[in-house]
Design an enzyme around this catalytic site. Structure first.
Site, short mmCIF file in Angstrom:
data_model
loop_
_atom_site.label_atom_id
_atom_site.label_comp_id
_atom_site.label_asym_id
_atom_site.label_seq_id
_atom_site.Cartn_x
_atom_site.Cartn_y
_atom_site.Cartn_z
NE ARG A 127 -2.39 1.33 3.63
CZ ARG A 127 -3.08 1.22 4.76
NH1 ARG A 127 -4.34 0.82 4.72
NH2 ARG A 127 -2.54 1.49 5.93
NE ARG A 133 -1.87 5.28 5.84
CZ ARG A 133 -2.82 4.68 6.55
NH1 ARG A 133 -3.93 4.30 5.97
NH2 ARG A 133 -2.65 4.45 7.82
NE ARG A 144 0.39 2.55 10.76
CZ ARG A 144 0.30 2.22 9.47
NH1 ARG A 144 1.38 2.20 8.70
NH2 ARG A 144 -0.86 1.90 8.95
P1 ADP Z 1 -3.94 1.91 10.50
O1 ADP Z 1 -5.03 1.24 11.26
O2 ADP Z 1 -3.57 1.21 9.24
O3 ADP Z 1 -2.73 2.23 11.35
P2 ADP Z 1 -5.47 4.41 10.36
O4 ADP Z 1 -5.70 5.14 9.10
O5 ADP Z 1 -6.64 3.82 11.07
O6 ADP Z 1 -4.41 3.32 9.98
O7 ADP Z 1 -4.73 5.37 11.41
C1 ADP Z 1 -3.59 6.12 11.05
C2 ADP Z 1 -3.06 6.92 12.25
O8 ADP Z 1 -4.08 7.84 12.72
C3 ADP Z 1 -2.69 6.12 13.50
O9 ADP Z 1 -1.39 5.57 13.41
C4 ADP Z 1 -2.79 7.21 14.59
O10 ADP Z 1 -1.68 8.07 14.58
C5 ADP Z 1 -4.00 8.03 14.15
N1 ADP Z 1 -5.27 7.55 14.75
C6 ADP Z 1 -6.35 7.02 14.07
N2 ADP Z 1 -7.33 6.69 14.93
C7 ADP Z 1 -6.89 6.99 16.17
C8 ADP Z 1 -7.43 6.87 17.48
N3 ADP Z 1 -8.65 6.35 17.71
N4 ADP Z 1 -6.68 7.28 18.54
C9 ADP Z 1 -5.47 7.80 18.36
N5 ADP Z 1 -4.88 7.95 17.16
C10 ADP Z 1 -5.57 7.55 16.06
#
Ligand code: ADP
Length: 194
Positions: A127, A133, A144
């Site tokens: 991806r 990204r 992560r």
């Molecule tokens: P993925 O699940 O693939 O890591 P996301 O697009 O869901 O990707 O999230 C990307 C980033 O957004 C996370 O690594 C974090 O920094 C932030 N983020 C998203 N949702 C939350 C949340 N509920 N609480 C804190 N940070 C969040």
């Protein structure tokens, strides 16, 4: 209906949330997508969130809650929502519950997408190459996945104890996963209505 998706980075939360939302006529709300939009628009939320996203760290709870309050409230005036990416910690789940229960809009089911770690890394690296990204690089991916294991997996027990957890094998074709989720949600609804 009010649902949420739990899964490691790369598990397919966004893809499945979109399909399930379409199937049940719900609004799909992705915390990650909303953060990326805020960062791109350089809003106050985006300026705070940017560094956390780049490192693969969780954005502070107060910022997340602030960002989601309006979209979730709005979706509740319609048929409901599929939340993807929130909550990501037990603290977030508890905070969201205390806001939502008074309004009668608490989550009804949590869908857990299970995918082996090797597949996750492969999907995310692909991806990153396809979309650019910036958090889909090997170093940030590893971080992560650690954050997910440490902070998010305790949520599985939280929803299991509440009999709201549905677990699905996410390492299959997209439509197969979607159908498993739909079938399991229907089963859960039948169990709860007994
Ligand atoms: P993925 O699940 O693939 O890591 P996301 O697009 O869901 O990707 O999230 C990307 C980033 O957004 C996370 O690594 C974090 O920094 C932030 N983020 C998203 N949702 C939350 C949340 N509920 N609480 C804190 N940070 C969040």
């Amino acid at each position: 209906m009010r649902l949420l998706m739990i899964g490691a980075p790369g598990a397919g939360k966004g893809t499945q949330a979109e399909q399930i939302a379409t199937h049940f006529g719900l609004t799909h709300i992705s915390s990650g997508d909303l953060f990326r939009q805020h960062v791109a628009r350089k809003t106050a939320i985006g300026r705070v969130a940017k560094a956390y996203l780049q490192r693969g760290d969780l954005v502070p709870d107060a910022v997340v809650m602030d960002m989601l309050y309006k979209p979730v409230t709005k979706a509740n005036q319609g048929a409901g929502y599929v939340l993807d990416g929130f909550p990501r910690t037990v603290e977030q789940a508890e905070a969201a519950y205390s806001v939502a229960k008074d309004l009668g809009v608490a989550v009804q089911a949590a869908v857990h997408l299970e995918v082996p770690t090797d597949d996750l890394v492969e999907r995310l690296v692909a991806r990153g190459q396809a979309t650019g990204r910036t958090d889909d690089t090997e170093e940030v991916i590893t971080h992560r996945l650690e954050v997910y294991a440490e902070k998010t997996t305790p949520l599985l027990n939280y929803y299991r104890e509440r009999e709201q957890l549905v677990t699905v094998n996410g390492a299959r074709a997209i439509d197969e996963v979607t159908w498993s989720v739909i079938v399991q949600l229907q089963r859960l609804q039948r169990q709860l209505s007994r």
